[in-house]
Design a protein around this motif. Structure first.
Motif, PDB file in Angstrom:
ATOM      1  N   GLN A  25       0.826  -1.198   0.000  1.00 26.48           N
ATOM      2  CA  GLN A  25       0.000   0.000   0.000  1.00 26.48           C
ATOM      3  C   GLN A  25       0.869   1.261   0.000  1.00 26.48           C
ATOM      4  O   GLN A  25       2.074   1.221   0.234  1.00 26.48           O
ATOM      5  N   HIS A  26       0.209   2.402  -0.239  1.00 28.43           N
ATOM      6  CA  HIS A  26       0.888   3.682  -0.323  1.00 28.43           C
ATOM      7  C   HIS A  26       0.232   4.694   0.611  1.00 28.43           C
ATOM      8  O   HIS A  26      -0.840   4.445   1.162  1.00 28.43           O
ATOM      9  N   ARG A  56      -0.511   9.116   0.819  1.00 34.26           N
ATOM     10  CA  ARG A  56      -0.528  10.376   0.073  1.00 34.26           C
ATOM     11  C   ARG A  56      -0.135  11.497   1.032  1.00 34.26           C
ATOM     12  O   ARG A  56      -0.804  11.708   2.043  1.00 34.26           O
ATOM     13  N   THR A  76       1.926  10.754  -3.946  1.00 34.13           N
ATOM     14  CA  THR A  76       1.770   9.374  -3.499  1.00 34.13           C
ATOM     15  C   THR A  76       3.115   8.661  -3.424  1.00 34.13           C
ATOM     16  O   THR A  76       3.919   8.751  -4.355  1.00 34.13           O
ATOM     17  N   TYR A  77       3.341   7.941  -2.309  1.00 33.53           N
ATOM     18  CA  TYR A  77       4.583   7.203  -2.115  1.00 33.53           C
ATOM     19  C   TYR A  77       4.287   5.828  -1.530  1.00 33.53           C
ATOM     20  O   TYR A  77       3.519   5.700  -0.572  1.00 33.53           O
ATOM     21  N   SER A  78       4.907   4.799  -2.093  1.00 37.31           N
ATOM     22  CA  SER A  78       4.784   3.456  -1.533  1.00 37.31           C
ATOM     23  C   SER A  78       5.463   3.404  -0.169  1.00 37.31           C
ATOM     24  O   SER A  78       6.461   4.076   0.074  1.00 37.31           O
ATOM     25  N   LEU A 129       9.513   5.477   4.075  1.00 40.35           N
ATOM     26  CA  LEU A 129       9.400   5.642   2.632  1.00 40.35           C
ATOM     27  C   LEU A 129      10.802   5.581   2.037  1.00 40.35           C
ATOM     28  O   LEU A 129      11.767   5.995   2.673  1.00 40.35           O
ATOM     29  N   ALA A 174       7.575  -0.909  -3.127  1.00 46.11           N
ATOM     30  CA  ALA A 174       6.392  -1.732  -2.892  1.00 46.11           C
ATOM     31  C   ALA A 174       6.760  -3.213  -2.868  1.00 46.11           C
ATOM     32  O   ALA A 174       6.284  -3.974  -2.017  1.00 46.11           O
ATOM     33  N   PHE A 214       3.112   3.727 -11.893  1.00 49.44           N
ATOM     34  CA  PHE A 214       3.556   4.846 -11.062  1.00 49.44           C
ATOM     35  C   PHE A 214       3.856   6.094 -11.879  1.00 49.44           C
ATOM     36  O   PHE A 214       3.701   7.209 -11.396  1.00 49.44           O
ATOM     37  N   ASP A 264      -0.460   7.102  -9.751  1.00 47.12           N
ATOM     38  CA  ASP A 264      -0.065   6.647  -8.416  1.00 47.12           C
ATOM     39  C   ASP A 264       0.930   5.506  -8.547  1.00 47.12           C
ATOM     40  O   ASP A 264       0.841   4.693  -9.438  1.00 47.12           O
TER      41      ASP A 264
END
Length: 244
Positions: free
Chosen positions: A44-45, A47, A66-68, A79, A132, A235, A244
């Motif tokens: 999941q990520h 925001r 958005t970042y995983s 992150l 991810a 991505f 995303d």
């Protein structure tokens, strides 16, 4: 921090540590009381509200990126952010300038790009997919069968995805050495060359959108995998924003 309408849905946090993991990879750990006890599934990520936005949009939400999630221990959220180098947007600026003690806000972890039970798991992607994938691979049960092909520009941009501790995994990297990462036929060829079991497993394809499409087409059209067995997460792709 400036107050915005969406702030009641966002969690306050601060940057705890920043570590340069590779020339274009920054490991940023977030902390704060609001981050304790979050529900998170590997893959999941989150925001992040990284900066102001123009006009009324700023009053509403600000600028979200958005970042995983690389890891989460129940209190601290990690992150690893990839710097594309040619980007000058607000997300890139935040990632390059984040320092210990900086305050920010973020939405709770979300997304359905997560692992599912399968006879085996196939991972394919480039640099941006590694974060991810690292979380997803660590979450697999002991003895899970894994195949993976990843493409990065150079060896120093590889993350530790656990392959050294799982000798049965068929996980390998190739290197572009300056070639473009979009529409990467070399990654498609690497997946095509894999000696996979006859029956489909589940594939996880993340990273550059055009390359994902090419790998997915190979699995569905050439190997006759059901579409539901191929999970994708684009991505980025050249010239487009908002993926995303």
């Amino acid at each position: 921090m400036k107050r915005r309408l969406l702030d009641r849905l966002l969690l306050p946090a601060r940057v705890h540590t920043v570590e340069q993991r590779a020339p274009r990879l920054r490991h940023i750990t977030l902390t704060g009381p609001a981050l304790a006890g979050l529900a998170w599934q590997p893959g999941q990520h989150v925001r992040l509200q990284v900066s102001a936005a123009p006009g009324a949009v700023d009053w509403l939400i600000g600028t979200l990126r958005t970042y995983s999630v690389w890891d989460y221990d129940g209190e601290n959220l990690e992150l690893i952010v990839y710097d594309h180098g040619d980007s000058s947007g607000p997300g890139a600026e935040w990632a390059r300038t984040a320092r210990s003690g900086d305050e920010l806000r973020l939405l709770k972890p979300e997304g359905d790009f997560t692992t599912a039970p399968a006879d085996y798991h196939l991972f394919a992607g480039e640099e941006t997919a590694q974060v991810a994938y690292g979380a997803m691979l660590r979450a697999l049960p002991a003895g899970a069968r894994v195949f993976g092909r990843l493409e990065v520009d150079s060896p120093d941009e590889r993350l530790d995805l656990g392959q050294d501790r799982n000798q049965d995994w068929d996980l390998a990297w190739s290197y572009r050495r300056g070639r473009p990462a979009d529409s990467a036929l070399t990654l498609v060829d690497a997946v095509r060359a894999l000696d996979l079991p006859a029956d489909p497993g589940i594939a996880y394809l993340a990273g550059e959108a055009r390359t994902i499409q090419l790998v997915r087409r190979h699995l569905v059209e050439d190997r006759h995998w059901p579409r539901r067995s191929v999970r994708t997460k684009p991505f980025w792709t050249p010239g487009k924003k908002g993926l995303d």
